[in-house]
Write an enzyme that holds these catalytic residues in place. Structure first.
Site, mmCIF file in Angstrom:
data_model
loop_
_atom_site.group_PDB
_atom_site.id
_atom_site.type_symbol
_atom_site.label_atom_id
_atom_site.label_comp_id
_atom_site.label_asym_id
_atom_site.label_seq_id
_atom_site.Cartn_x
_atom_site.Cartn_y
_atom_site.Cartn_z
ATOM 1 N N GLU A 115 0.843 -1.196 0.000
ATOM 2 C CA GLU A 115 0.000 0.000 0.000
ATOM 3 C C GLU A 115 0.875 1.242 0.000
ATOM 4 O O GLU A 115 1.848 1.323 0.756
ATOM 5 C CB GLU A 115 -0.900 0.077 1.245
ATOM 6 C CG GLU A 115 -2.024 -0.914 1.331
ATOM 7 C CD GLU A 115 -2.848 -0.693 2.611
ATOM 8 O OE1 GLU A 115 -2.682 0.375 3.260
ATOM 9 O OE2 GLU A 115 -3.648 -1.593 2.959
ATOM 10 N N GLU B 8 -8.839 9.141 5.772
ATOM 11 C CA GLU B 8 -9.054 7.703 5.606
ATOM 12 C C GLU B 8 -10.101 7.401 4.545
ATOM 13 O O GLU B 8 -10.087 6.329 3.936
ATOM 14 C CB GLU B 8 -9.481 7.075 6.940
ATOM 15 C CG GLU B 8 -8.355 6.935 7.946
ATOM 16 C CD GLU B 8 -7.304 5.940 7.486
ATOM 17 O OE1 GLU B 8 -7.670 4.816 7.082
ATOM 18 O OE2 GLU B 8 -6.110 6.284 7.503
ATOM 19 N N LYS C 167 -15.393 4.235 5.936
ATOM 20 C CA LYS C 167 -14.251 3.991 6.812
ATOM 21 C C LYS C 167 -14.289 4.924 8.017
ATOM 22 O O LYS C 167 -14.600 6.108 7.887
ATOM 23 C CB LYS C 167 -12.941 4.191 6.049
ATOM 24 C CG LYS C 167 -12.499 2.985 5.252
ATOM 25 C CD LYS C 167 -11.055 3.128 4.825
ATOM 26 C CE LYS C 167 -10.480 1.805 4.359
ATOM 27 N NZ LYS C 167 -9.053 1.900 4.048
ATOM 28 N N GLU D 114 -13.528 5.377 0.097
ATOM 29 C CA GLU D 114 -14.420 4.490 0.847
ATOM 30 C C GLU D 114 -15.053 5.275 1.999
ATOM 31 O O GLU D 114 -14.461 5.447 3.061
ATOM 32 C CB GLU D 114 -13.634 3.285 1.358
ATOM 33 C CG GLU D 114 -13.020 2.454 0.228
ATOM 34 C CD GLU D 114 -12.067 1.378 0.712
ATOM 35 O OE1 GLU D 114 -12.545 0.320 1.160
ATOM 36 O OE2 GLU D 114 -10.848 1.610 0.658
#
Length: 394
Positions: free
Chosen positions: A271, A334, A328, A325
């Site tokens: 990542e 985030e 999250k 997303e």
């Protein structure tokens, strides 16, 4: 004389053809070293078939998911997209049992392979730094059991087993040559590295230069973390020069493994990315910085680069992430690492050529294919010039 000239011309044609093919081959290898993380913590994500089309449009051939979603595994069958799947952290106490591990592989992997090109199983995610410290004790037994299950089913030659770690697993990361693991995990880490060494599997690291910059923006150069042109830093012990932080972080992991007696294990980045939006305290989390970071990283991957410590070993990198997303938890950043919004529109131009045109696609989109073509054309022109000089001299 005429015969000699014809031979020279034939040699020139052959050399040009070889050089052009070599250029294209280099481009293909560069793209092959880039993957993307396909997270699913969102309420309105596109269905897997649309996601597959999107990944294909990005010219990316590798993807990683954080579970073994059967709908995704079925959809990606015969797509030729290499897929890494994940065993969730809470499953570690279960799959450490050999029989349970065999059952898990028989249920979650075997029915889909080889139609779905599953190339890796990540056992947990950032287990070494998880708030639940009991998970560390389950990690290596779970990894061994999953690998043994693959052996029993004849799949171990095709599917590697590993686990991704947070950079926080390091006690020291600067300078890179000082890299070392935290003492509290060194025992289990040694067992894990022994497994990687014996099976030829890579060490995966989640590395985010953004975090380092956010925590100390006055001391850390933004250009250094964004891969922009900058003076860089020199490791005072090895004298190796680093012009970006990501490569320094990767080499710090290599040195940490050296210190535990393991020198030949490949390090890959599971990542890395940059948030396009953040809270007021999250300095640097902007669309502009996210676009620059990922765009520059893509260009580095096109060059087929290695790190200063391992310049001849291509660094494999998975971008985080495909989508923003929105479900999250945590700070705003985030929920804003995605190249795309949940409706499939582009969050910003990261240097990919998206064939699936969306309303927010920028006309300034940089195509990986066109970049490679321009590079090949430039190499061709330069080669033609010097061959002409050589021919005239001859």
């Amino acid at each position: 004389m005429a015969t000699l000239l014809r031979r020279v011309v034939m040699m020139i044609h052959a050399f040009l053809l070889f050089s052009f093919c070599f250029s294209v081959y280099g481009f293909l290898r560069g793209v092959a070293s880039l993957g993307i993380n396909y997270g699913q913590v969102g309420s309105s994500l596109p269905p897997p078939d649309r996601v597959l089309d999107l990944i294909r449009s990005l010219k990316v051939t590798k993807a990683r998911i954080y579970d073994t979603n059967p709908q995704i595994l079925t959809t990606f069958a015969k797509s030729n997209i290499e897929l890494i799947v994940t065993i969730e952290n809470q499953m570690l106490p279960v799959v450490m049992d050999p029989q349970q591990a065999l059952q898990w592989v028989s249920t979650h992997i075997k029915p889909y392979f080889p139609a779905t090109k599953i190339t890796g199983i990540q056992v947990g995610n950032e287990v070494f730094t998880d708030v639940d410290t009991t998970l560390i004790g389950y990690l290596v037994p779970a990894i061994l059991s999953i690998h043994d299950a693959l052996v029993q089913l004849g799949l171990d030659k095709y599917i590697q087993v590993s686990t991704p770690s947070s950079l926080a697993v390091l006690d020291e990361s600067y300078p890179p040559s000082a890299g070392s693991f935290k003492s509290e995990v060194s025992g289990v880490m040694s067992q894990f590295l022994q497994f990687l060494s014996s099976t030829g599997s890579p060490f995966w690291i989640n590395a985010y230069p953004y975090f380092a910059y956010k925590d100390d923006p006055n001391k850390i150069s933004l250009d250094y973390v964004l891969f922009n042109k900058n003076p860089g830093v020199v490791d005072p012990f090895t004298k190796l020069h680093y012009d970006n932080m990501l490569y320094a972080q990767v080499d710090a992991v290599v040195y940490a493994m050296y210190r535990l007696g393991y020198a030949g294990i490949e390090v890959r980045v599971s990542e890395t990315g940059w948030p396009s939006k953040g809270d007021p305290s999250e300095i640097g989390a902007t669309v502009e910085n996210a676009a620059v970071y990922n765009r520059n990283l893509v260009r580095r991957q096109m060059r087929n680069e290695g790190t200063p410590l391992r310049p001849n070993m291509r660094l494999e990198v998975y971008l985080f992430a495909l989508f923003n997303e929105e479900m999250k938890p945590g700070p705003t950043s985030e929920r804003n690492y995605g190249l795309f919004q949940t409706d499939g529109t582009m969050a910003y131009n990261a240097g990919f050529s998206a064939l699936a045109t969306t309303s927010s696609t920028s006309s300034a989109s940089i195509s990986l294919a066109s970049s490679a073509a321009k590079a090949a054309k430039m190499e061709y022109q330069i080669l033609m010039y010097w061959l002409l000089v050589f021919f005239m001299t001859f």
